[in-house]
Design an enzyme around this catalytic site. Structure first.
Site, PDB file in Angstrom:
ATOM      1  N   LEU A  80      -6.046  -5.929  20.363  1.00 22.88           N
ATOM      2  CA  LEU A  80      -4.612  -5.717  20.166  1.00 22.88           C
ATOM      3  C   LEU A  80      -4.128  -6.509  18.953  1.00 22.88           C
ATOM      4  O   LEU A  80      -4.819  -7.416  18.491  1.00 22.88           O
ATOM      5  CB  LEU A  80      -3.881  -6.137  21.441  1.00 22.88           C
ATOM      6  CG  LEU A  80      -4.243  -5.255  22.652  1.00 22.88           C
ATOM      7  CD1 LEU A  80      -3.922  -5.962  23.966  1.00 22.88           C
ATOM      8  CD2 LEU A  80      -3.508  -3.918  22.560  1.00 22.88           C
ATOM      9  N   PRO A  81      -2.923  -6.182  18.442  1.00 22.21           N
ATOM     10  CA  PRO A  81      -2.509  -6.820  17.187  1.00 22.21           C
ATOM     11  C   PRO A  81      -2.355  -8.336  17.268  1.00 22.21           C
ATOM     12  O   PRO A  81      -2.924  -9.066  16.448  1.00 22.21           O
ATOM     13  CB  PRO A  81      -1.165  -6.144  16.873  1.00 22.21           C
ATOM     14  CG  PRO A  81      -1.185  -4.842  17.610  1.00 22.21           C
ATOM     15  CD  PRO A  81      -2.008  -5.082  18.836  1.00 22.21           C
ATOM     16  N   THR A  90      -7.634 -10.826  16.865  1.00 29.10           N
ATOM     17  CA  THR A  90      -7.521 -12.117  16.178  1.00 29.10           C
ATOM     18  C   THR A  90      -6.209 -12.749  16.615  1.00 29.10           C
ATOM     19  O   THR A  90      -5.129 -12.261  16.254  1.00 29.10           O
ATOM     20  CB  THR A  90      -7.519 -11.918  14.648  1.00 29.10           C
ATOM     21  OG1 THR A  90      -8.684 -11.177  14.286  1.00 29.10           O
ATOM     22  CG2 THR A  90      -7.518 -13.264  13.936  1.00 29.10           C
ATOM     23  N   LYS A 138     -12.743 -17.309  13.013  1.00 32.63           N
ATOM     24  CA  LYS A 138     -12.129 -16.097  12.446  1.00 32.63           C
ATOM     25  C   LYS A 138     -10.916 -16.436  11.575  1.00 32.63           C
ATOM     26  O   LYS A 138     -10.735 -15.874  10.495  1.00 32.63           O
ATOM     27  CB  LYS A 138     -11.737 -15.160  13.599  1.00 32.63           C
ATOM     28  CG  LYS A 138     -10.901 -13.970  13.204  1.00 32.63           C
ATOM     29  CD  LYS A 138     -11.644 -13.005  12.300  1.00 32.63           C
ATOM     30  CE  LYS A 138     -10.723 -11.876  11.860  1.00 32.63           C
ATOM     31  NZ  LYS A 138     -11.321 -11.045  10.815  1.00 32.63           N
ATOM     32  N   LYS A 180      -0.120 -12.086   9.606  1.00 29.72           N
ATOM     33  CA  LYS A 180      -0.253 -12.740  10.920  1.00 29.72           C
ATOM     34  C   LYS A 180      -1.399 -13.750  10.895  1.00 29.72           C
ATOM     35  O   LYS A 180      -1.254 -14.899  11.314  1.00 29.72           O
ATOM     36  CB  LYS A 180      -0.500 -11.639  11.970  1.00 29.72           C
ATOM     37  CG  LYS A 180      -0.703 -12.078  13.388  1.00 29.72           C
ATOM     38  CD  LYS A 180      -2.136 -12.049  13.852  1.00 29.72           C
ATOM     39  CE  LYS A 180      -2.855 -10.739  13.682  1.00 29.72           C
ATOM     40  NZ  LYS A 180      -4.242 -10.731  14.112  1.00 29.72           N
TER      41      LYS A 180
HETATM   42  P1  NAD Z   1      -3.831  -1.669  14.874  1.00 30.68           P
HETATM   43  O1  NAD Z   1      -2.406  -2.052  14.688  1.00 30.68           O
HETATM   44  O2  NAD Z   1      -4.404  -0.593  14.024  1.00 30.68           O
HETATM   45  O3  NAD Z   1      -4.105  -1.240  16.411  1.00 30.68           O
HETATM   46  C1  NAD Z   1      -3.540  -1.891  17.508  1.00 30.68           C
HETATM   47  C2  NAD Z   1      -3.526  -0.921  18.684  1.00 30.68           C
HETATM   48  O4  NAD Z   1      -2.976  -1.606  19.827  1.00 30.68           O
HETATM   49  C3  NAD Z   1      -2.643   0.303  18.444  1.00 30.68           C
HETATM   50  O5  NAD Z   1      -3.336   1.479  18.811  1.00 30.68           O
HETATM   51  C4  NAD Z   1      -1.435   0.065  19.355  1.00 30.68           C
HETATM   52  O6  NAD Z   1      -0.845   1.263  19.827  1.00 30.68           O
HETATM   53  C5  NAD Z   1      -2.084  -0.717  20.483  1.00 30.68           C
HETATM   54  N1  NAD Z   1      -1.145  -1.519  21.274  1.00 30.68           N
HETATM   55  C6  NAD Z   1      -0.119  -2.286  20.837  1.00 30.68           C
HETATM   56  N2  NAD Z   1       0.468  -2.911  21.879  1.00 30.68           N
HETATM   57  C7  NAD Z   1      -0.204  -2.528  22.979  1.00 30.68           C
HETATM   58  C8  NAD Z   1      -0.093  -2.862  24.351  1.00 30.68           C
HETATM   59  N3  NAD Z   1       0.839  -3.716  24.805  1.00 30.68           N
HETATM   60  N4  NAD Z   1      -0.968  -2.296  25.222  1.00 30.68           N
HETATM   61  C9  NAD Z   1      -1.928  -1.430  24.787  1.00 30.68           C
HETATM   62  N5  NAD Z   1      -2.077  -1.082  23.500  1.00 30.68           N
HETATM   63  C10 NAD Z   1      -1.226  -1.633  22.609  1.00 30.68           C
HETATM   64  O7  NAD Z   1      -4.658  -3.033  14.707  1.00 30.68           O
HETATM   65  P2  NAD Z   1      -6.206  -3.189  14.297  1.00 30.68           P
HETATM   66  O8  NAD Z   1      -6.338  -3.129  12.815  1.00 30.68           O
HETATM   67  O9  NAD Z   1      -7.046  -2.322  15.160  1.00 30.68           O
HETATM   68  O10 NAD Z   1      -6.423  -4.729  14.670  1.00 30.68           O
HETATM   69  C11 NAD Z   1      -6.576  -5.178  16.021  1.00 30.68           C
HETATM   70  C12 NAD Z   1      -6.923  -6.667  15.965  1.00 30.68           C
HETATM   71  O11 NAD Z   1      -8.154  -6.834  15.250  1.00 30.68           O
HETATM   72  C13 NAD Z   1      -5.862  -7.520  15.247  1.00 30.68           C
HETATM   73  O12 NAD Z   1      -5.738  -8.761  15.883  1.00 30.68           O
HETATM   74  C14 NAD Z   1      -6.455  -7.660  13.855  1.00 30.68           C
HETATM   75  O13 NAD Z   1      -5.988  -8.834  13.204  1.00 30.68           O
HETATM   76  C15 NAD Z   1      -7.940  -7.704  14.138  1.00 30.68           C
HETATM   77  N6  NAD Z   1      -8.827  -7.253  13.055  1.00 30.68           N
HETATM   78  C16 NAD Z   1      -8.535  -6.139  12.318  1.00 30.68           C
HETATM   79  C17 NAD Z   1      -9.413  -5.749  11.290  1.00 30.68           C
HETATM   80  C18 NAD Z   1      -9.143  -4.533  10.417  1.00 30.68           C
HETATM   81  O14 NAD Z   1      -9.821  -4.376   9.381  1.00 30.68           O
HETATM   82  N7  NAD Z   1      -8.216  -3.663  10.772  1.00 30.68           N
HETATM   83  C19 NAD Z   1     -10.578  -6.472  11.032  1.00 30.68           C
HETATM   84  C20 NAD Z   1     -10.863  -7.571  11.828  1.00 30.68           C
HETATM   85  C21 NAD Z   1      -9.986  -7.960  12.831  1.00 30.68           C
END
Ligand code: NAD
Length: 307
Positions: free
Chosen positions: A65-66, A96, A171, A240
């Site tokens: 999740l975000p 993260t 991380k 973030k």
């Molecule tokens: P994103 O915003 O693309 O996806 C988040 C998902 O969570 C969305 O589908 C959203 O609808 C869902 N969501 C939000 N609130 C919710 C809730 N209460 N219950 C259920 N679902 C919910 O984010 P992402 O890029 O997939 O990143 C996720 C995590 O991984 C973050 O912490 C980010 O920092 C980390 N991360 C991302 C990347 C990247 O390249 N995108 C790389 C490494 C780490």
């Protein structure tokens, strides 16, 4: 068969969950958005109507999740994961988030007999799709060994970093560096472009010297030079992470003035409407002031603004 629930099916979670499903695990999925849930259900996953429902009967729940706010809502609320998981089951937190938040979730889970490990990931959504993520694990070594096969469906490199929260520490440090590199490379390449250098030559040269870094190819040549800013890694998530990293430095009284400035720059990028674009779009802020774009090939002729 091990039953898994996956909560949070965004840029990263969707391809990661697909890999878990392809590996043959019995998978239940939940997201507040219906589209990714339907996509995984079409491929054979079970769709749940709440985190609690997703968790019921599962051995392992993964959250992706975000921020810690969404994780807290998904695990601790009345309809959350911990209300649905049986004692002896496991929560693997892969978002993260603050190390302290992970430890707080772990303490709450422990009271219910649920074990927790943090396992945030490094690399891109492309690596997520390829099952090639770097995974940083915090938690007991034996818990990691119990679930190494599951993590290996999503990542090719797994580091055991220490106790719960240690994966998040590693991380956040990693992403302070990732965010800083992008800002410095963006500024330098736009400068070089305005001074008349070819962006491709800049990357070729830097790649062979101590200026070399993985973003030259995977971010700048692959996306920025094409004007492609679909996430990837959203700028708001980079902000973030920068806030969390600088916050950790404040707590520990470590001076990080450059990282603090990098955090401010991503803050500006989000304020300027780039929050849902890839973090490489920070480059466009430099380009705007410089009056020049670092583009090559077709993108260069389309934008025709390279001076
Ligand atoms: P994103 O915003 O693309 O996806 C988040 C998902 O969570 C969305 O589908 C959203 O609808 C869902 N969501 C939000 N609130 C919710 C809730 N209460 N219950 C259920 N679902 C919910 O984010 P992402 O890029 O997939 O990143 C996720 C995590 O991984 C973050 O912490 C980010 O920092 C980390 N991360 C991302 C990347 C990247 O390249 N995108 C790389 C490494 C780490």
């Amino acid at each position: 068969m091990t039953r898994i629930a996956f909560i949070g099916l965004g840029t990263m979670g969707l391809p990661m969950a697909h890999n878990v499903l392809r590996a043959g695990y019995d998978l239940t999925v939940y997201d507040i958005m219906p589209d990714p849930v339907e996509r995984l259900a079409a491929d054979g996953a079970r769709a749940a109507g709440s985190p609690r429902e997703a968790a019921e009967g599962c051995d392992v729940v993964i959250t992706m999740l975000p921020t810690s706010r969404e994780v807290e809502a998904a695990v601790l609320e009345e309809d959350g994961v911990y209300a649905g998981l049986a004692p002896g089951s496991v929560h693997i937190e892969m978002s993260t988030i603050e190390p302290s938040a992970t430890r707080r979730f772990a303490a709450s889970a422990e009271q219910r007999g649920i074990r927790v490990m943090d396992a945030p990931v490094g690399k891109s959504s492309a690596a997520a799709a390829a099952g090639d993520l770097t995974i940083m694990v915090g938690g007991p070594a034996e818990l990691l060994e119990e679930h190494r096969a599951l993590l290996s469906t999503m990542g090719s490199t797994i580091h055991h970093c220490g106790e719960v929260g240690a994966g998040e520490v590693v991380k956040l440090v990693n992403n302070l560096v990732t965010g800083g590199i992008c800002v410095v490379v963006a500024e330098a390449i736009v400068l070089g472009t305005k001074a008349g250098a070819d962006p491709n030559i800049l990357v070729d040269v830097m790649g062979g010297t101590l200026a070399g870094n993985a973003q030259l190819e995977s971010l700048f040549r692959a996306s920025v030079f094409k004007g492609a800013f679909e996430p990837g890694f959203k700028t708001r998530l980079m902000l973030k992470d920068a806030r969390l990293g600088v916050g950790m430095a404040d707590e520990l009284n470590v001076p990080v003035p450059v990282c603090a400035l990098v955090k401010e720059l991503y803050g500006t990028a989000v304020q300027r409407g780039l929050g849902d674009r890839d973090f490489g779009s920070y480059t466009t802020l430099v380009e705007e002031v410089a009056g020049v774009q670092a583009r090559v090939g077709e993108a260069r002729s389309q934008t025709a603004t390279v001076g």
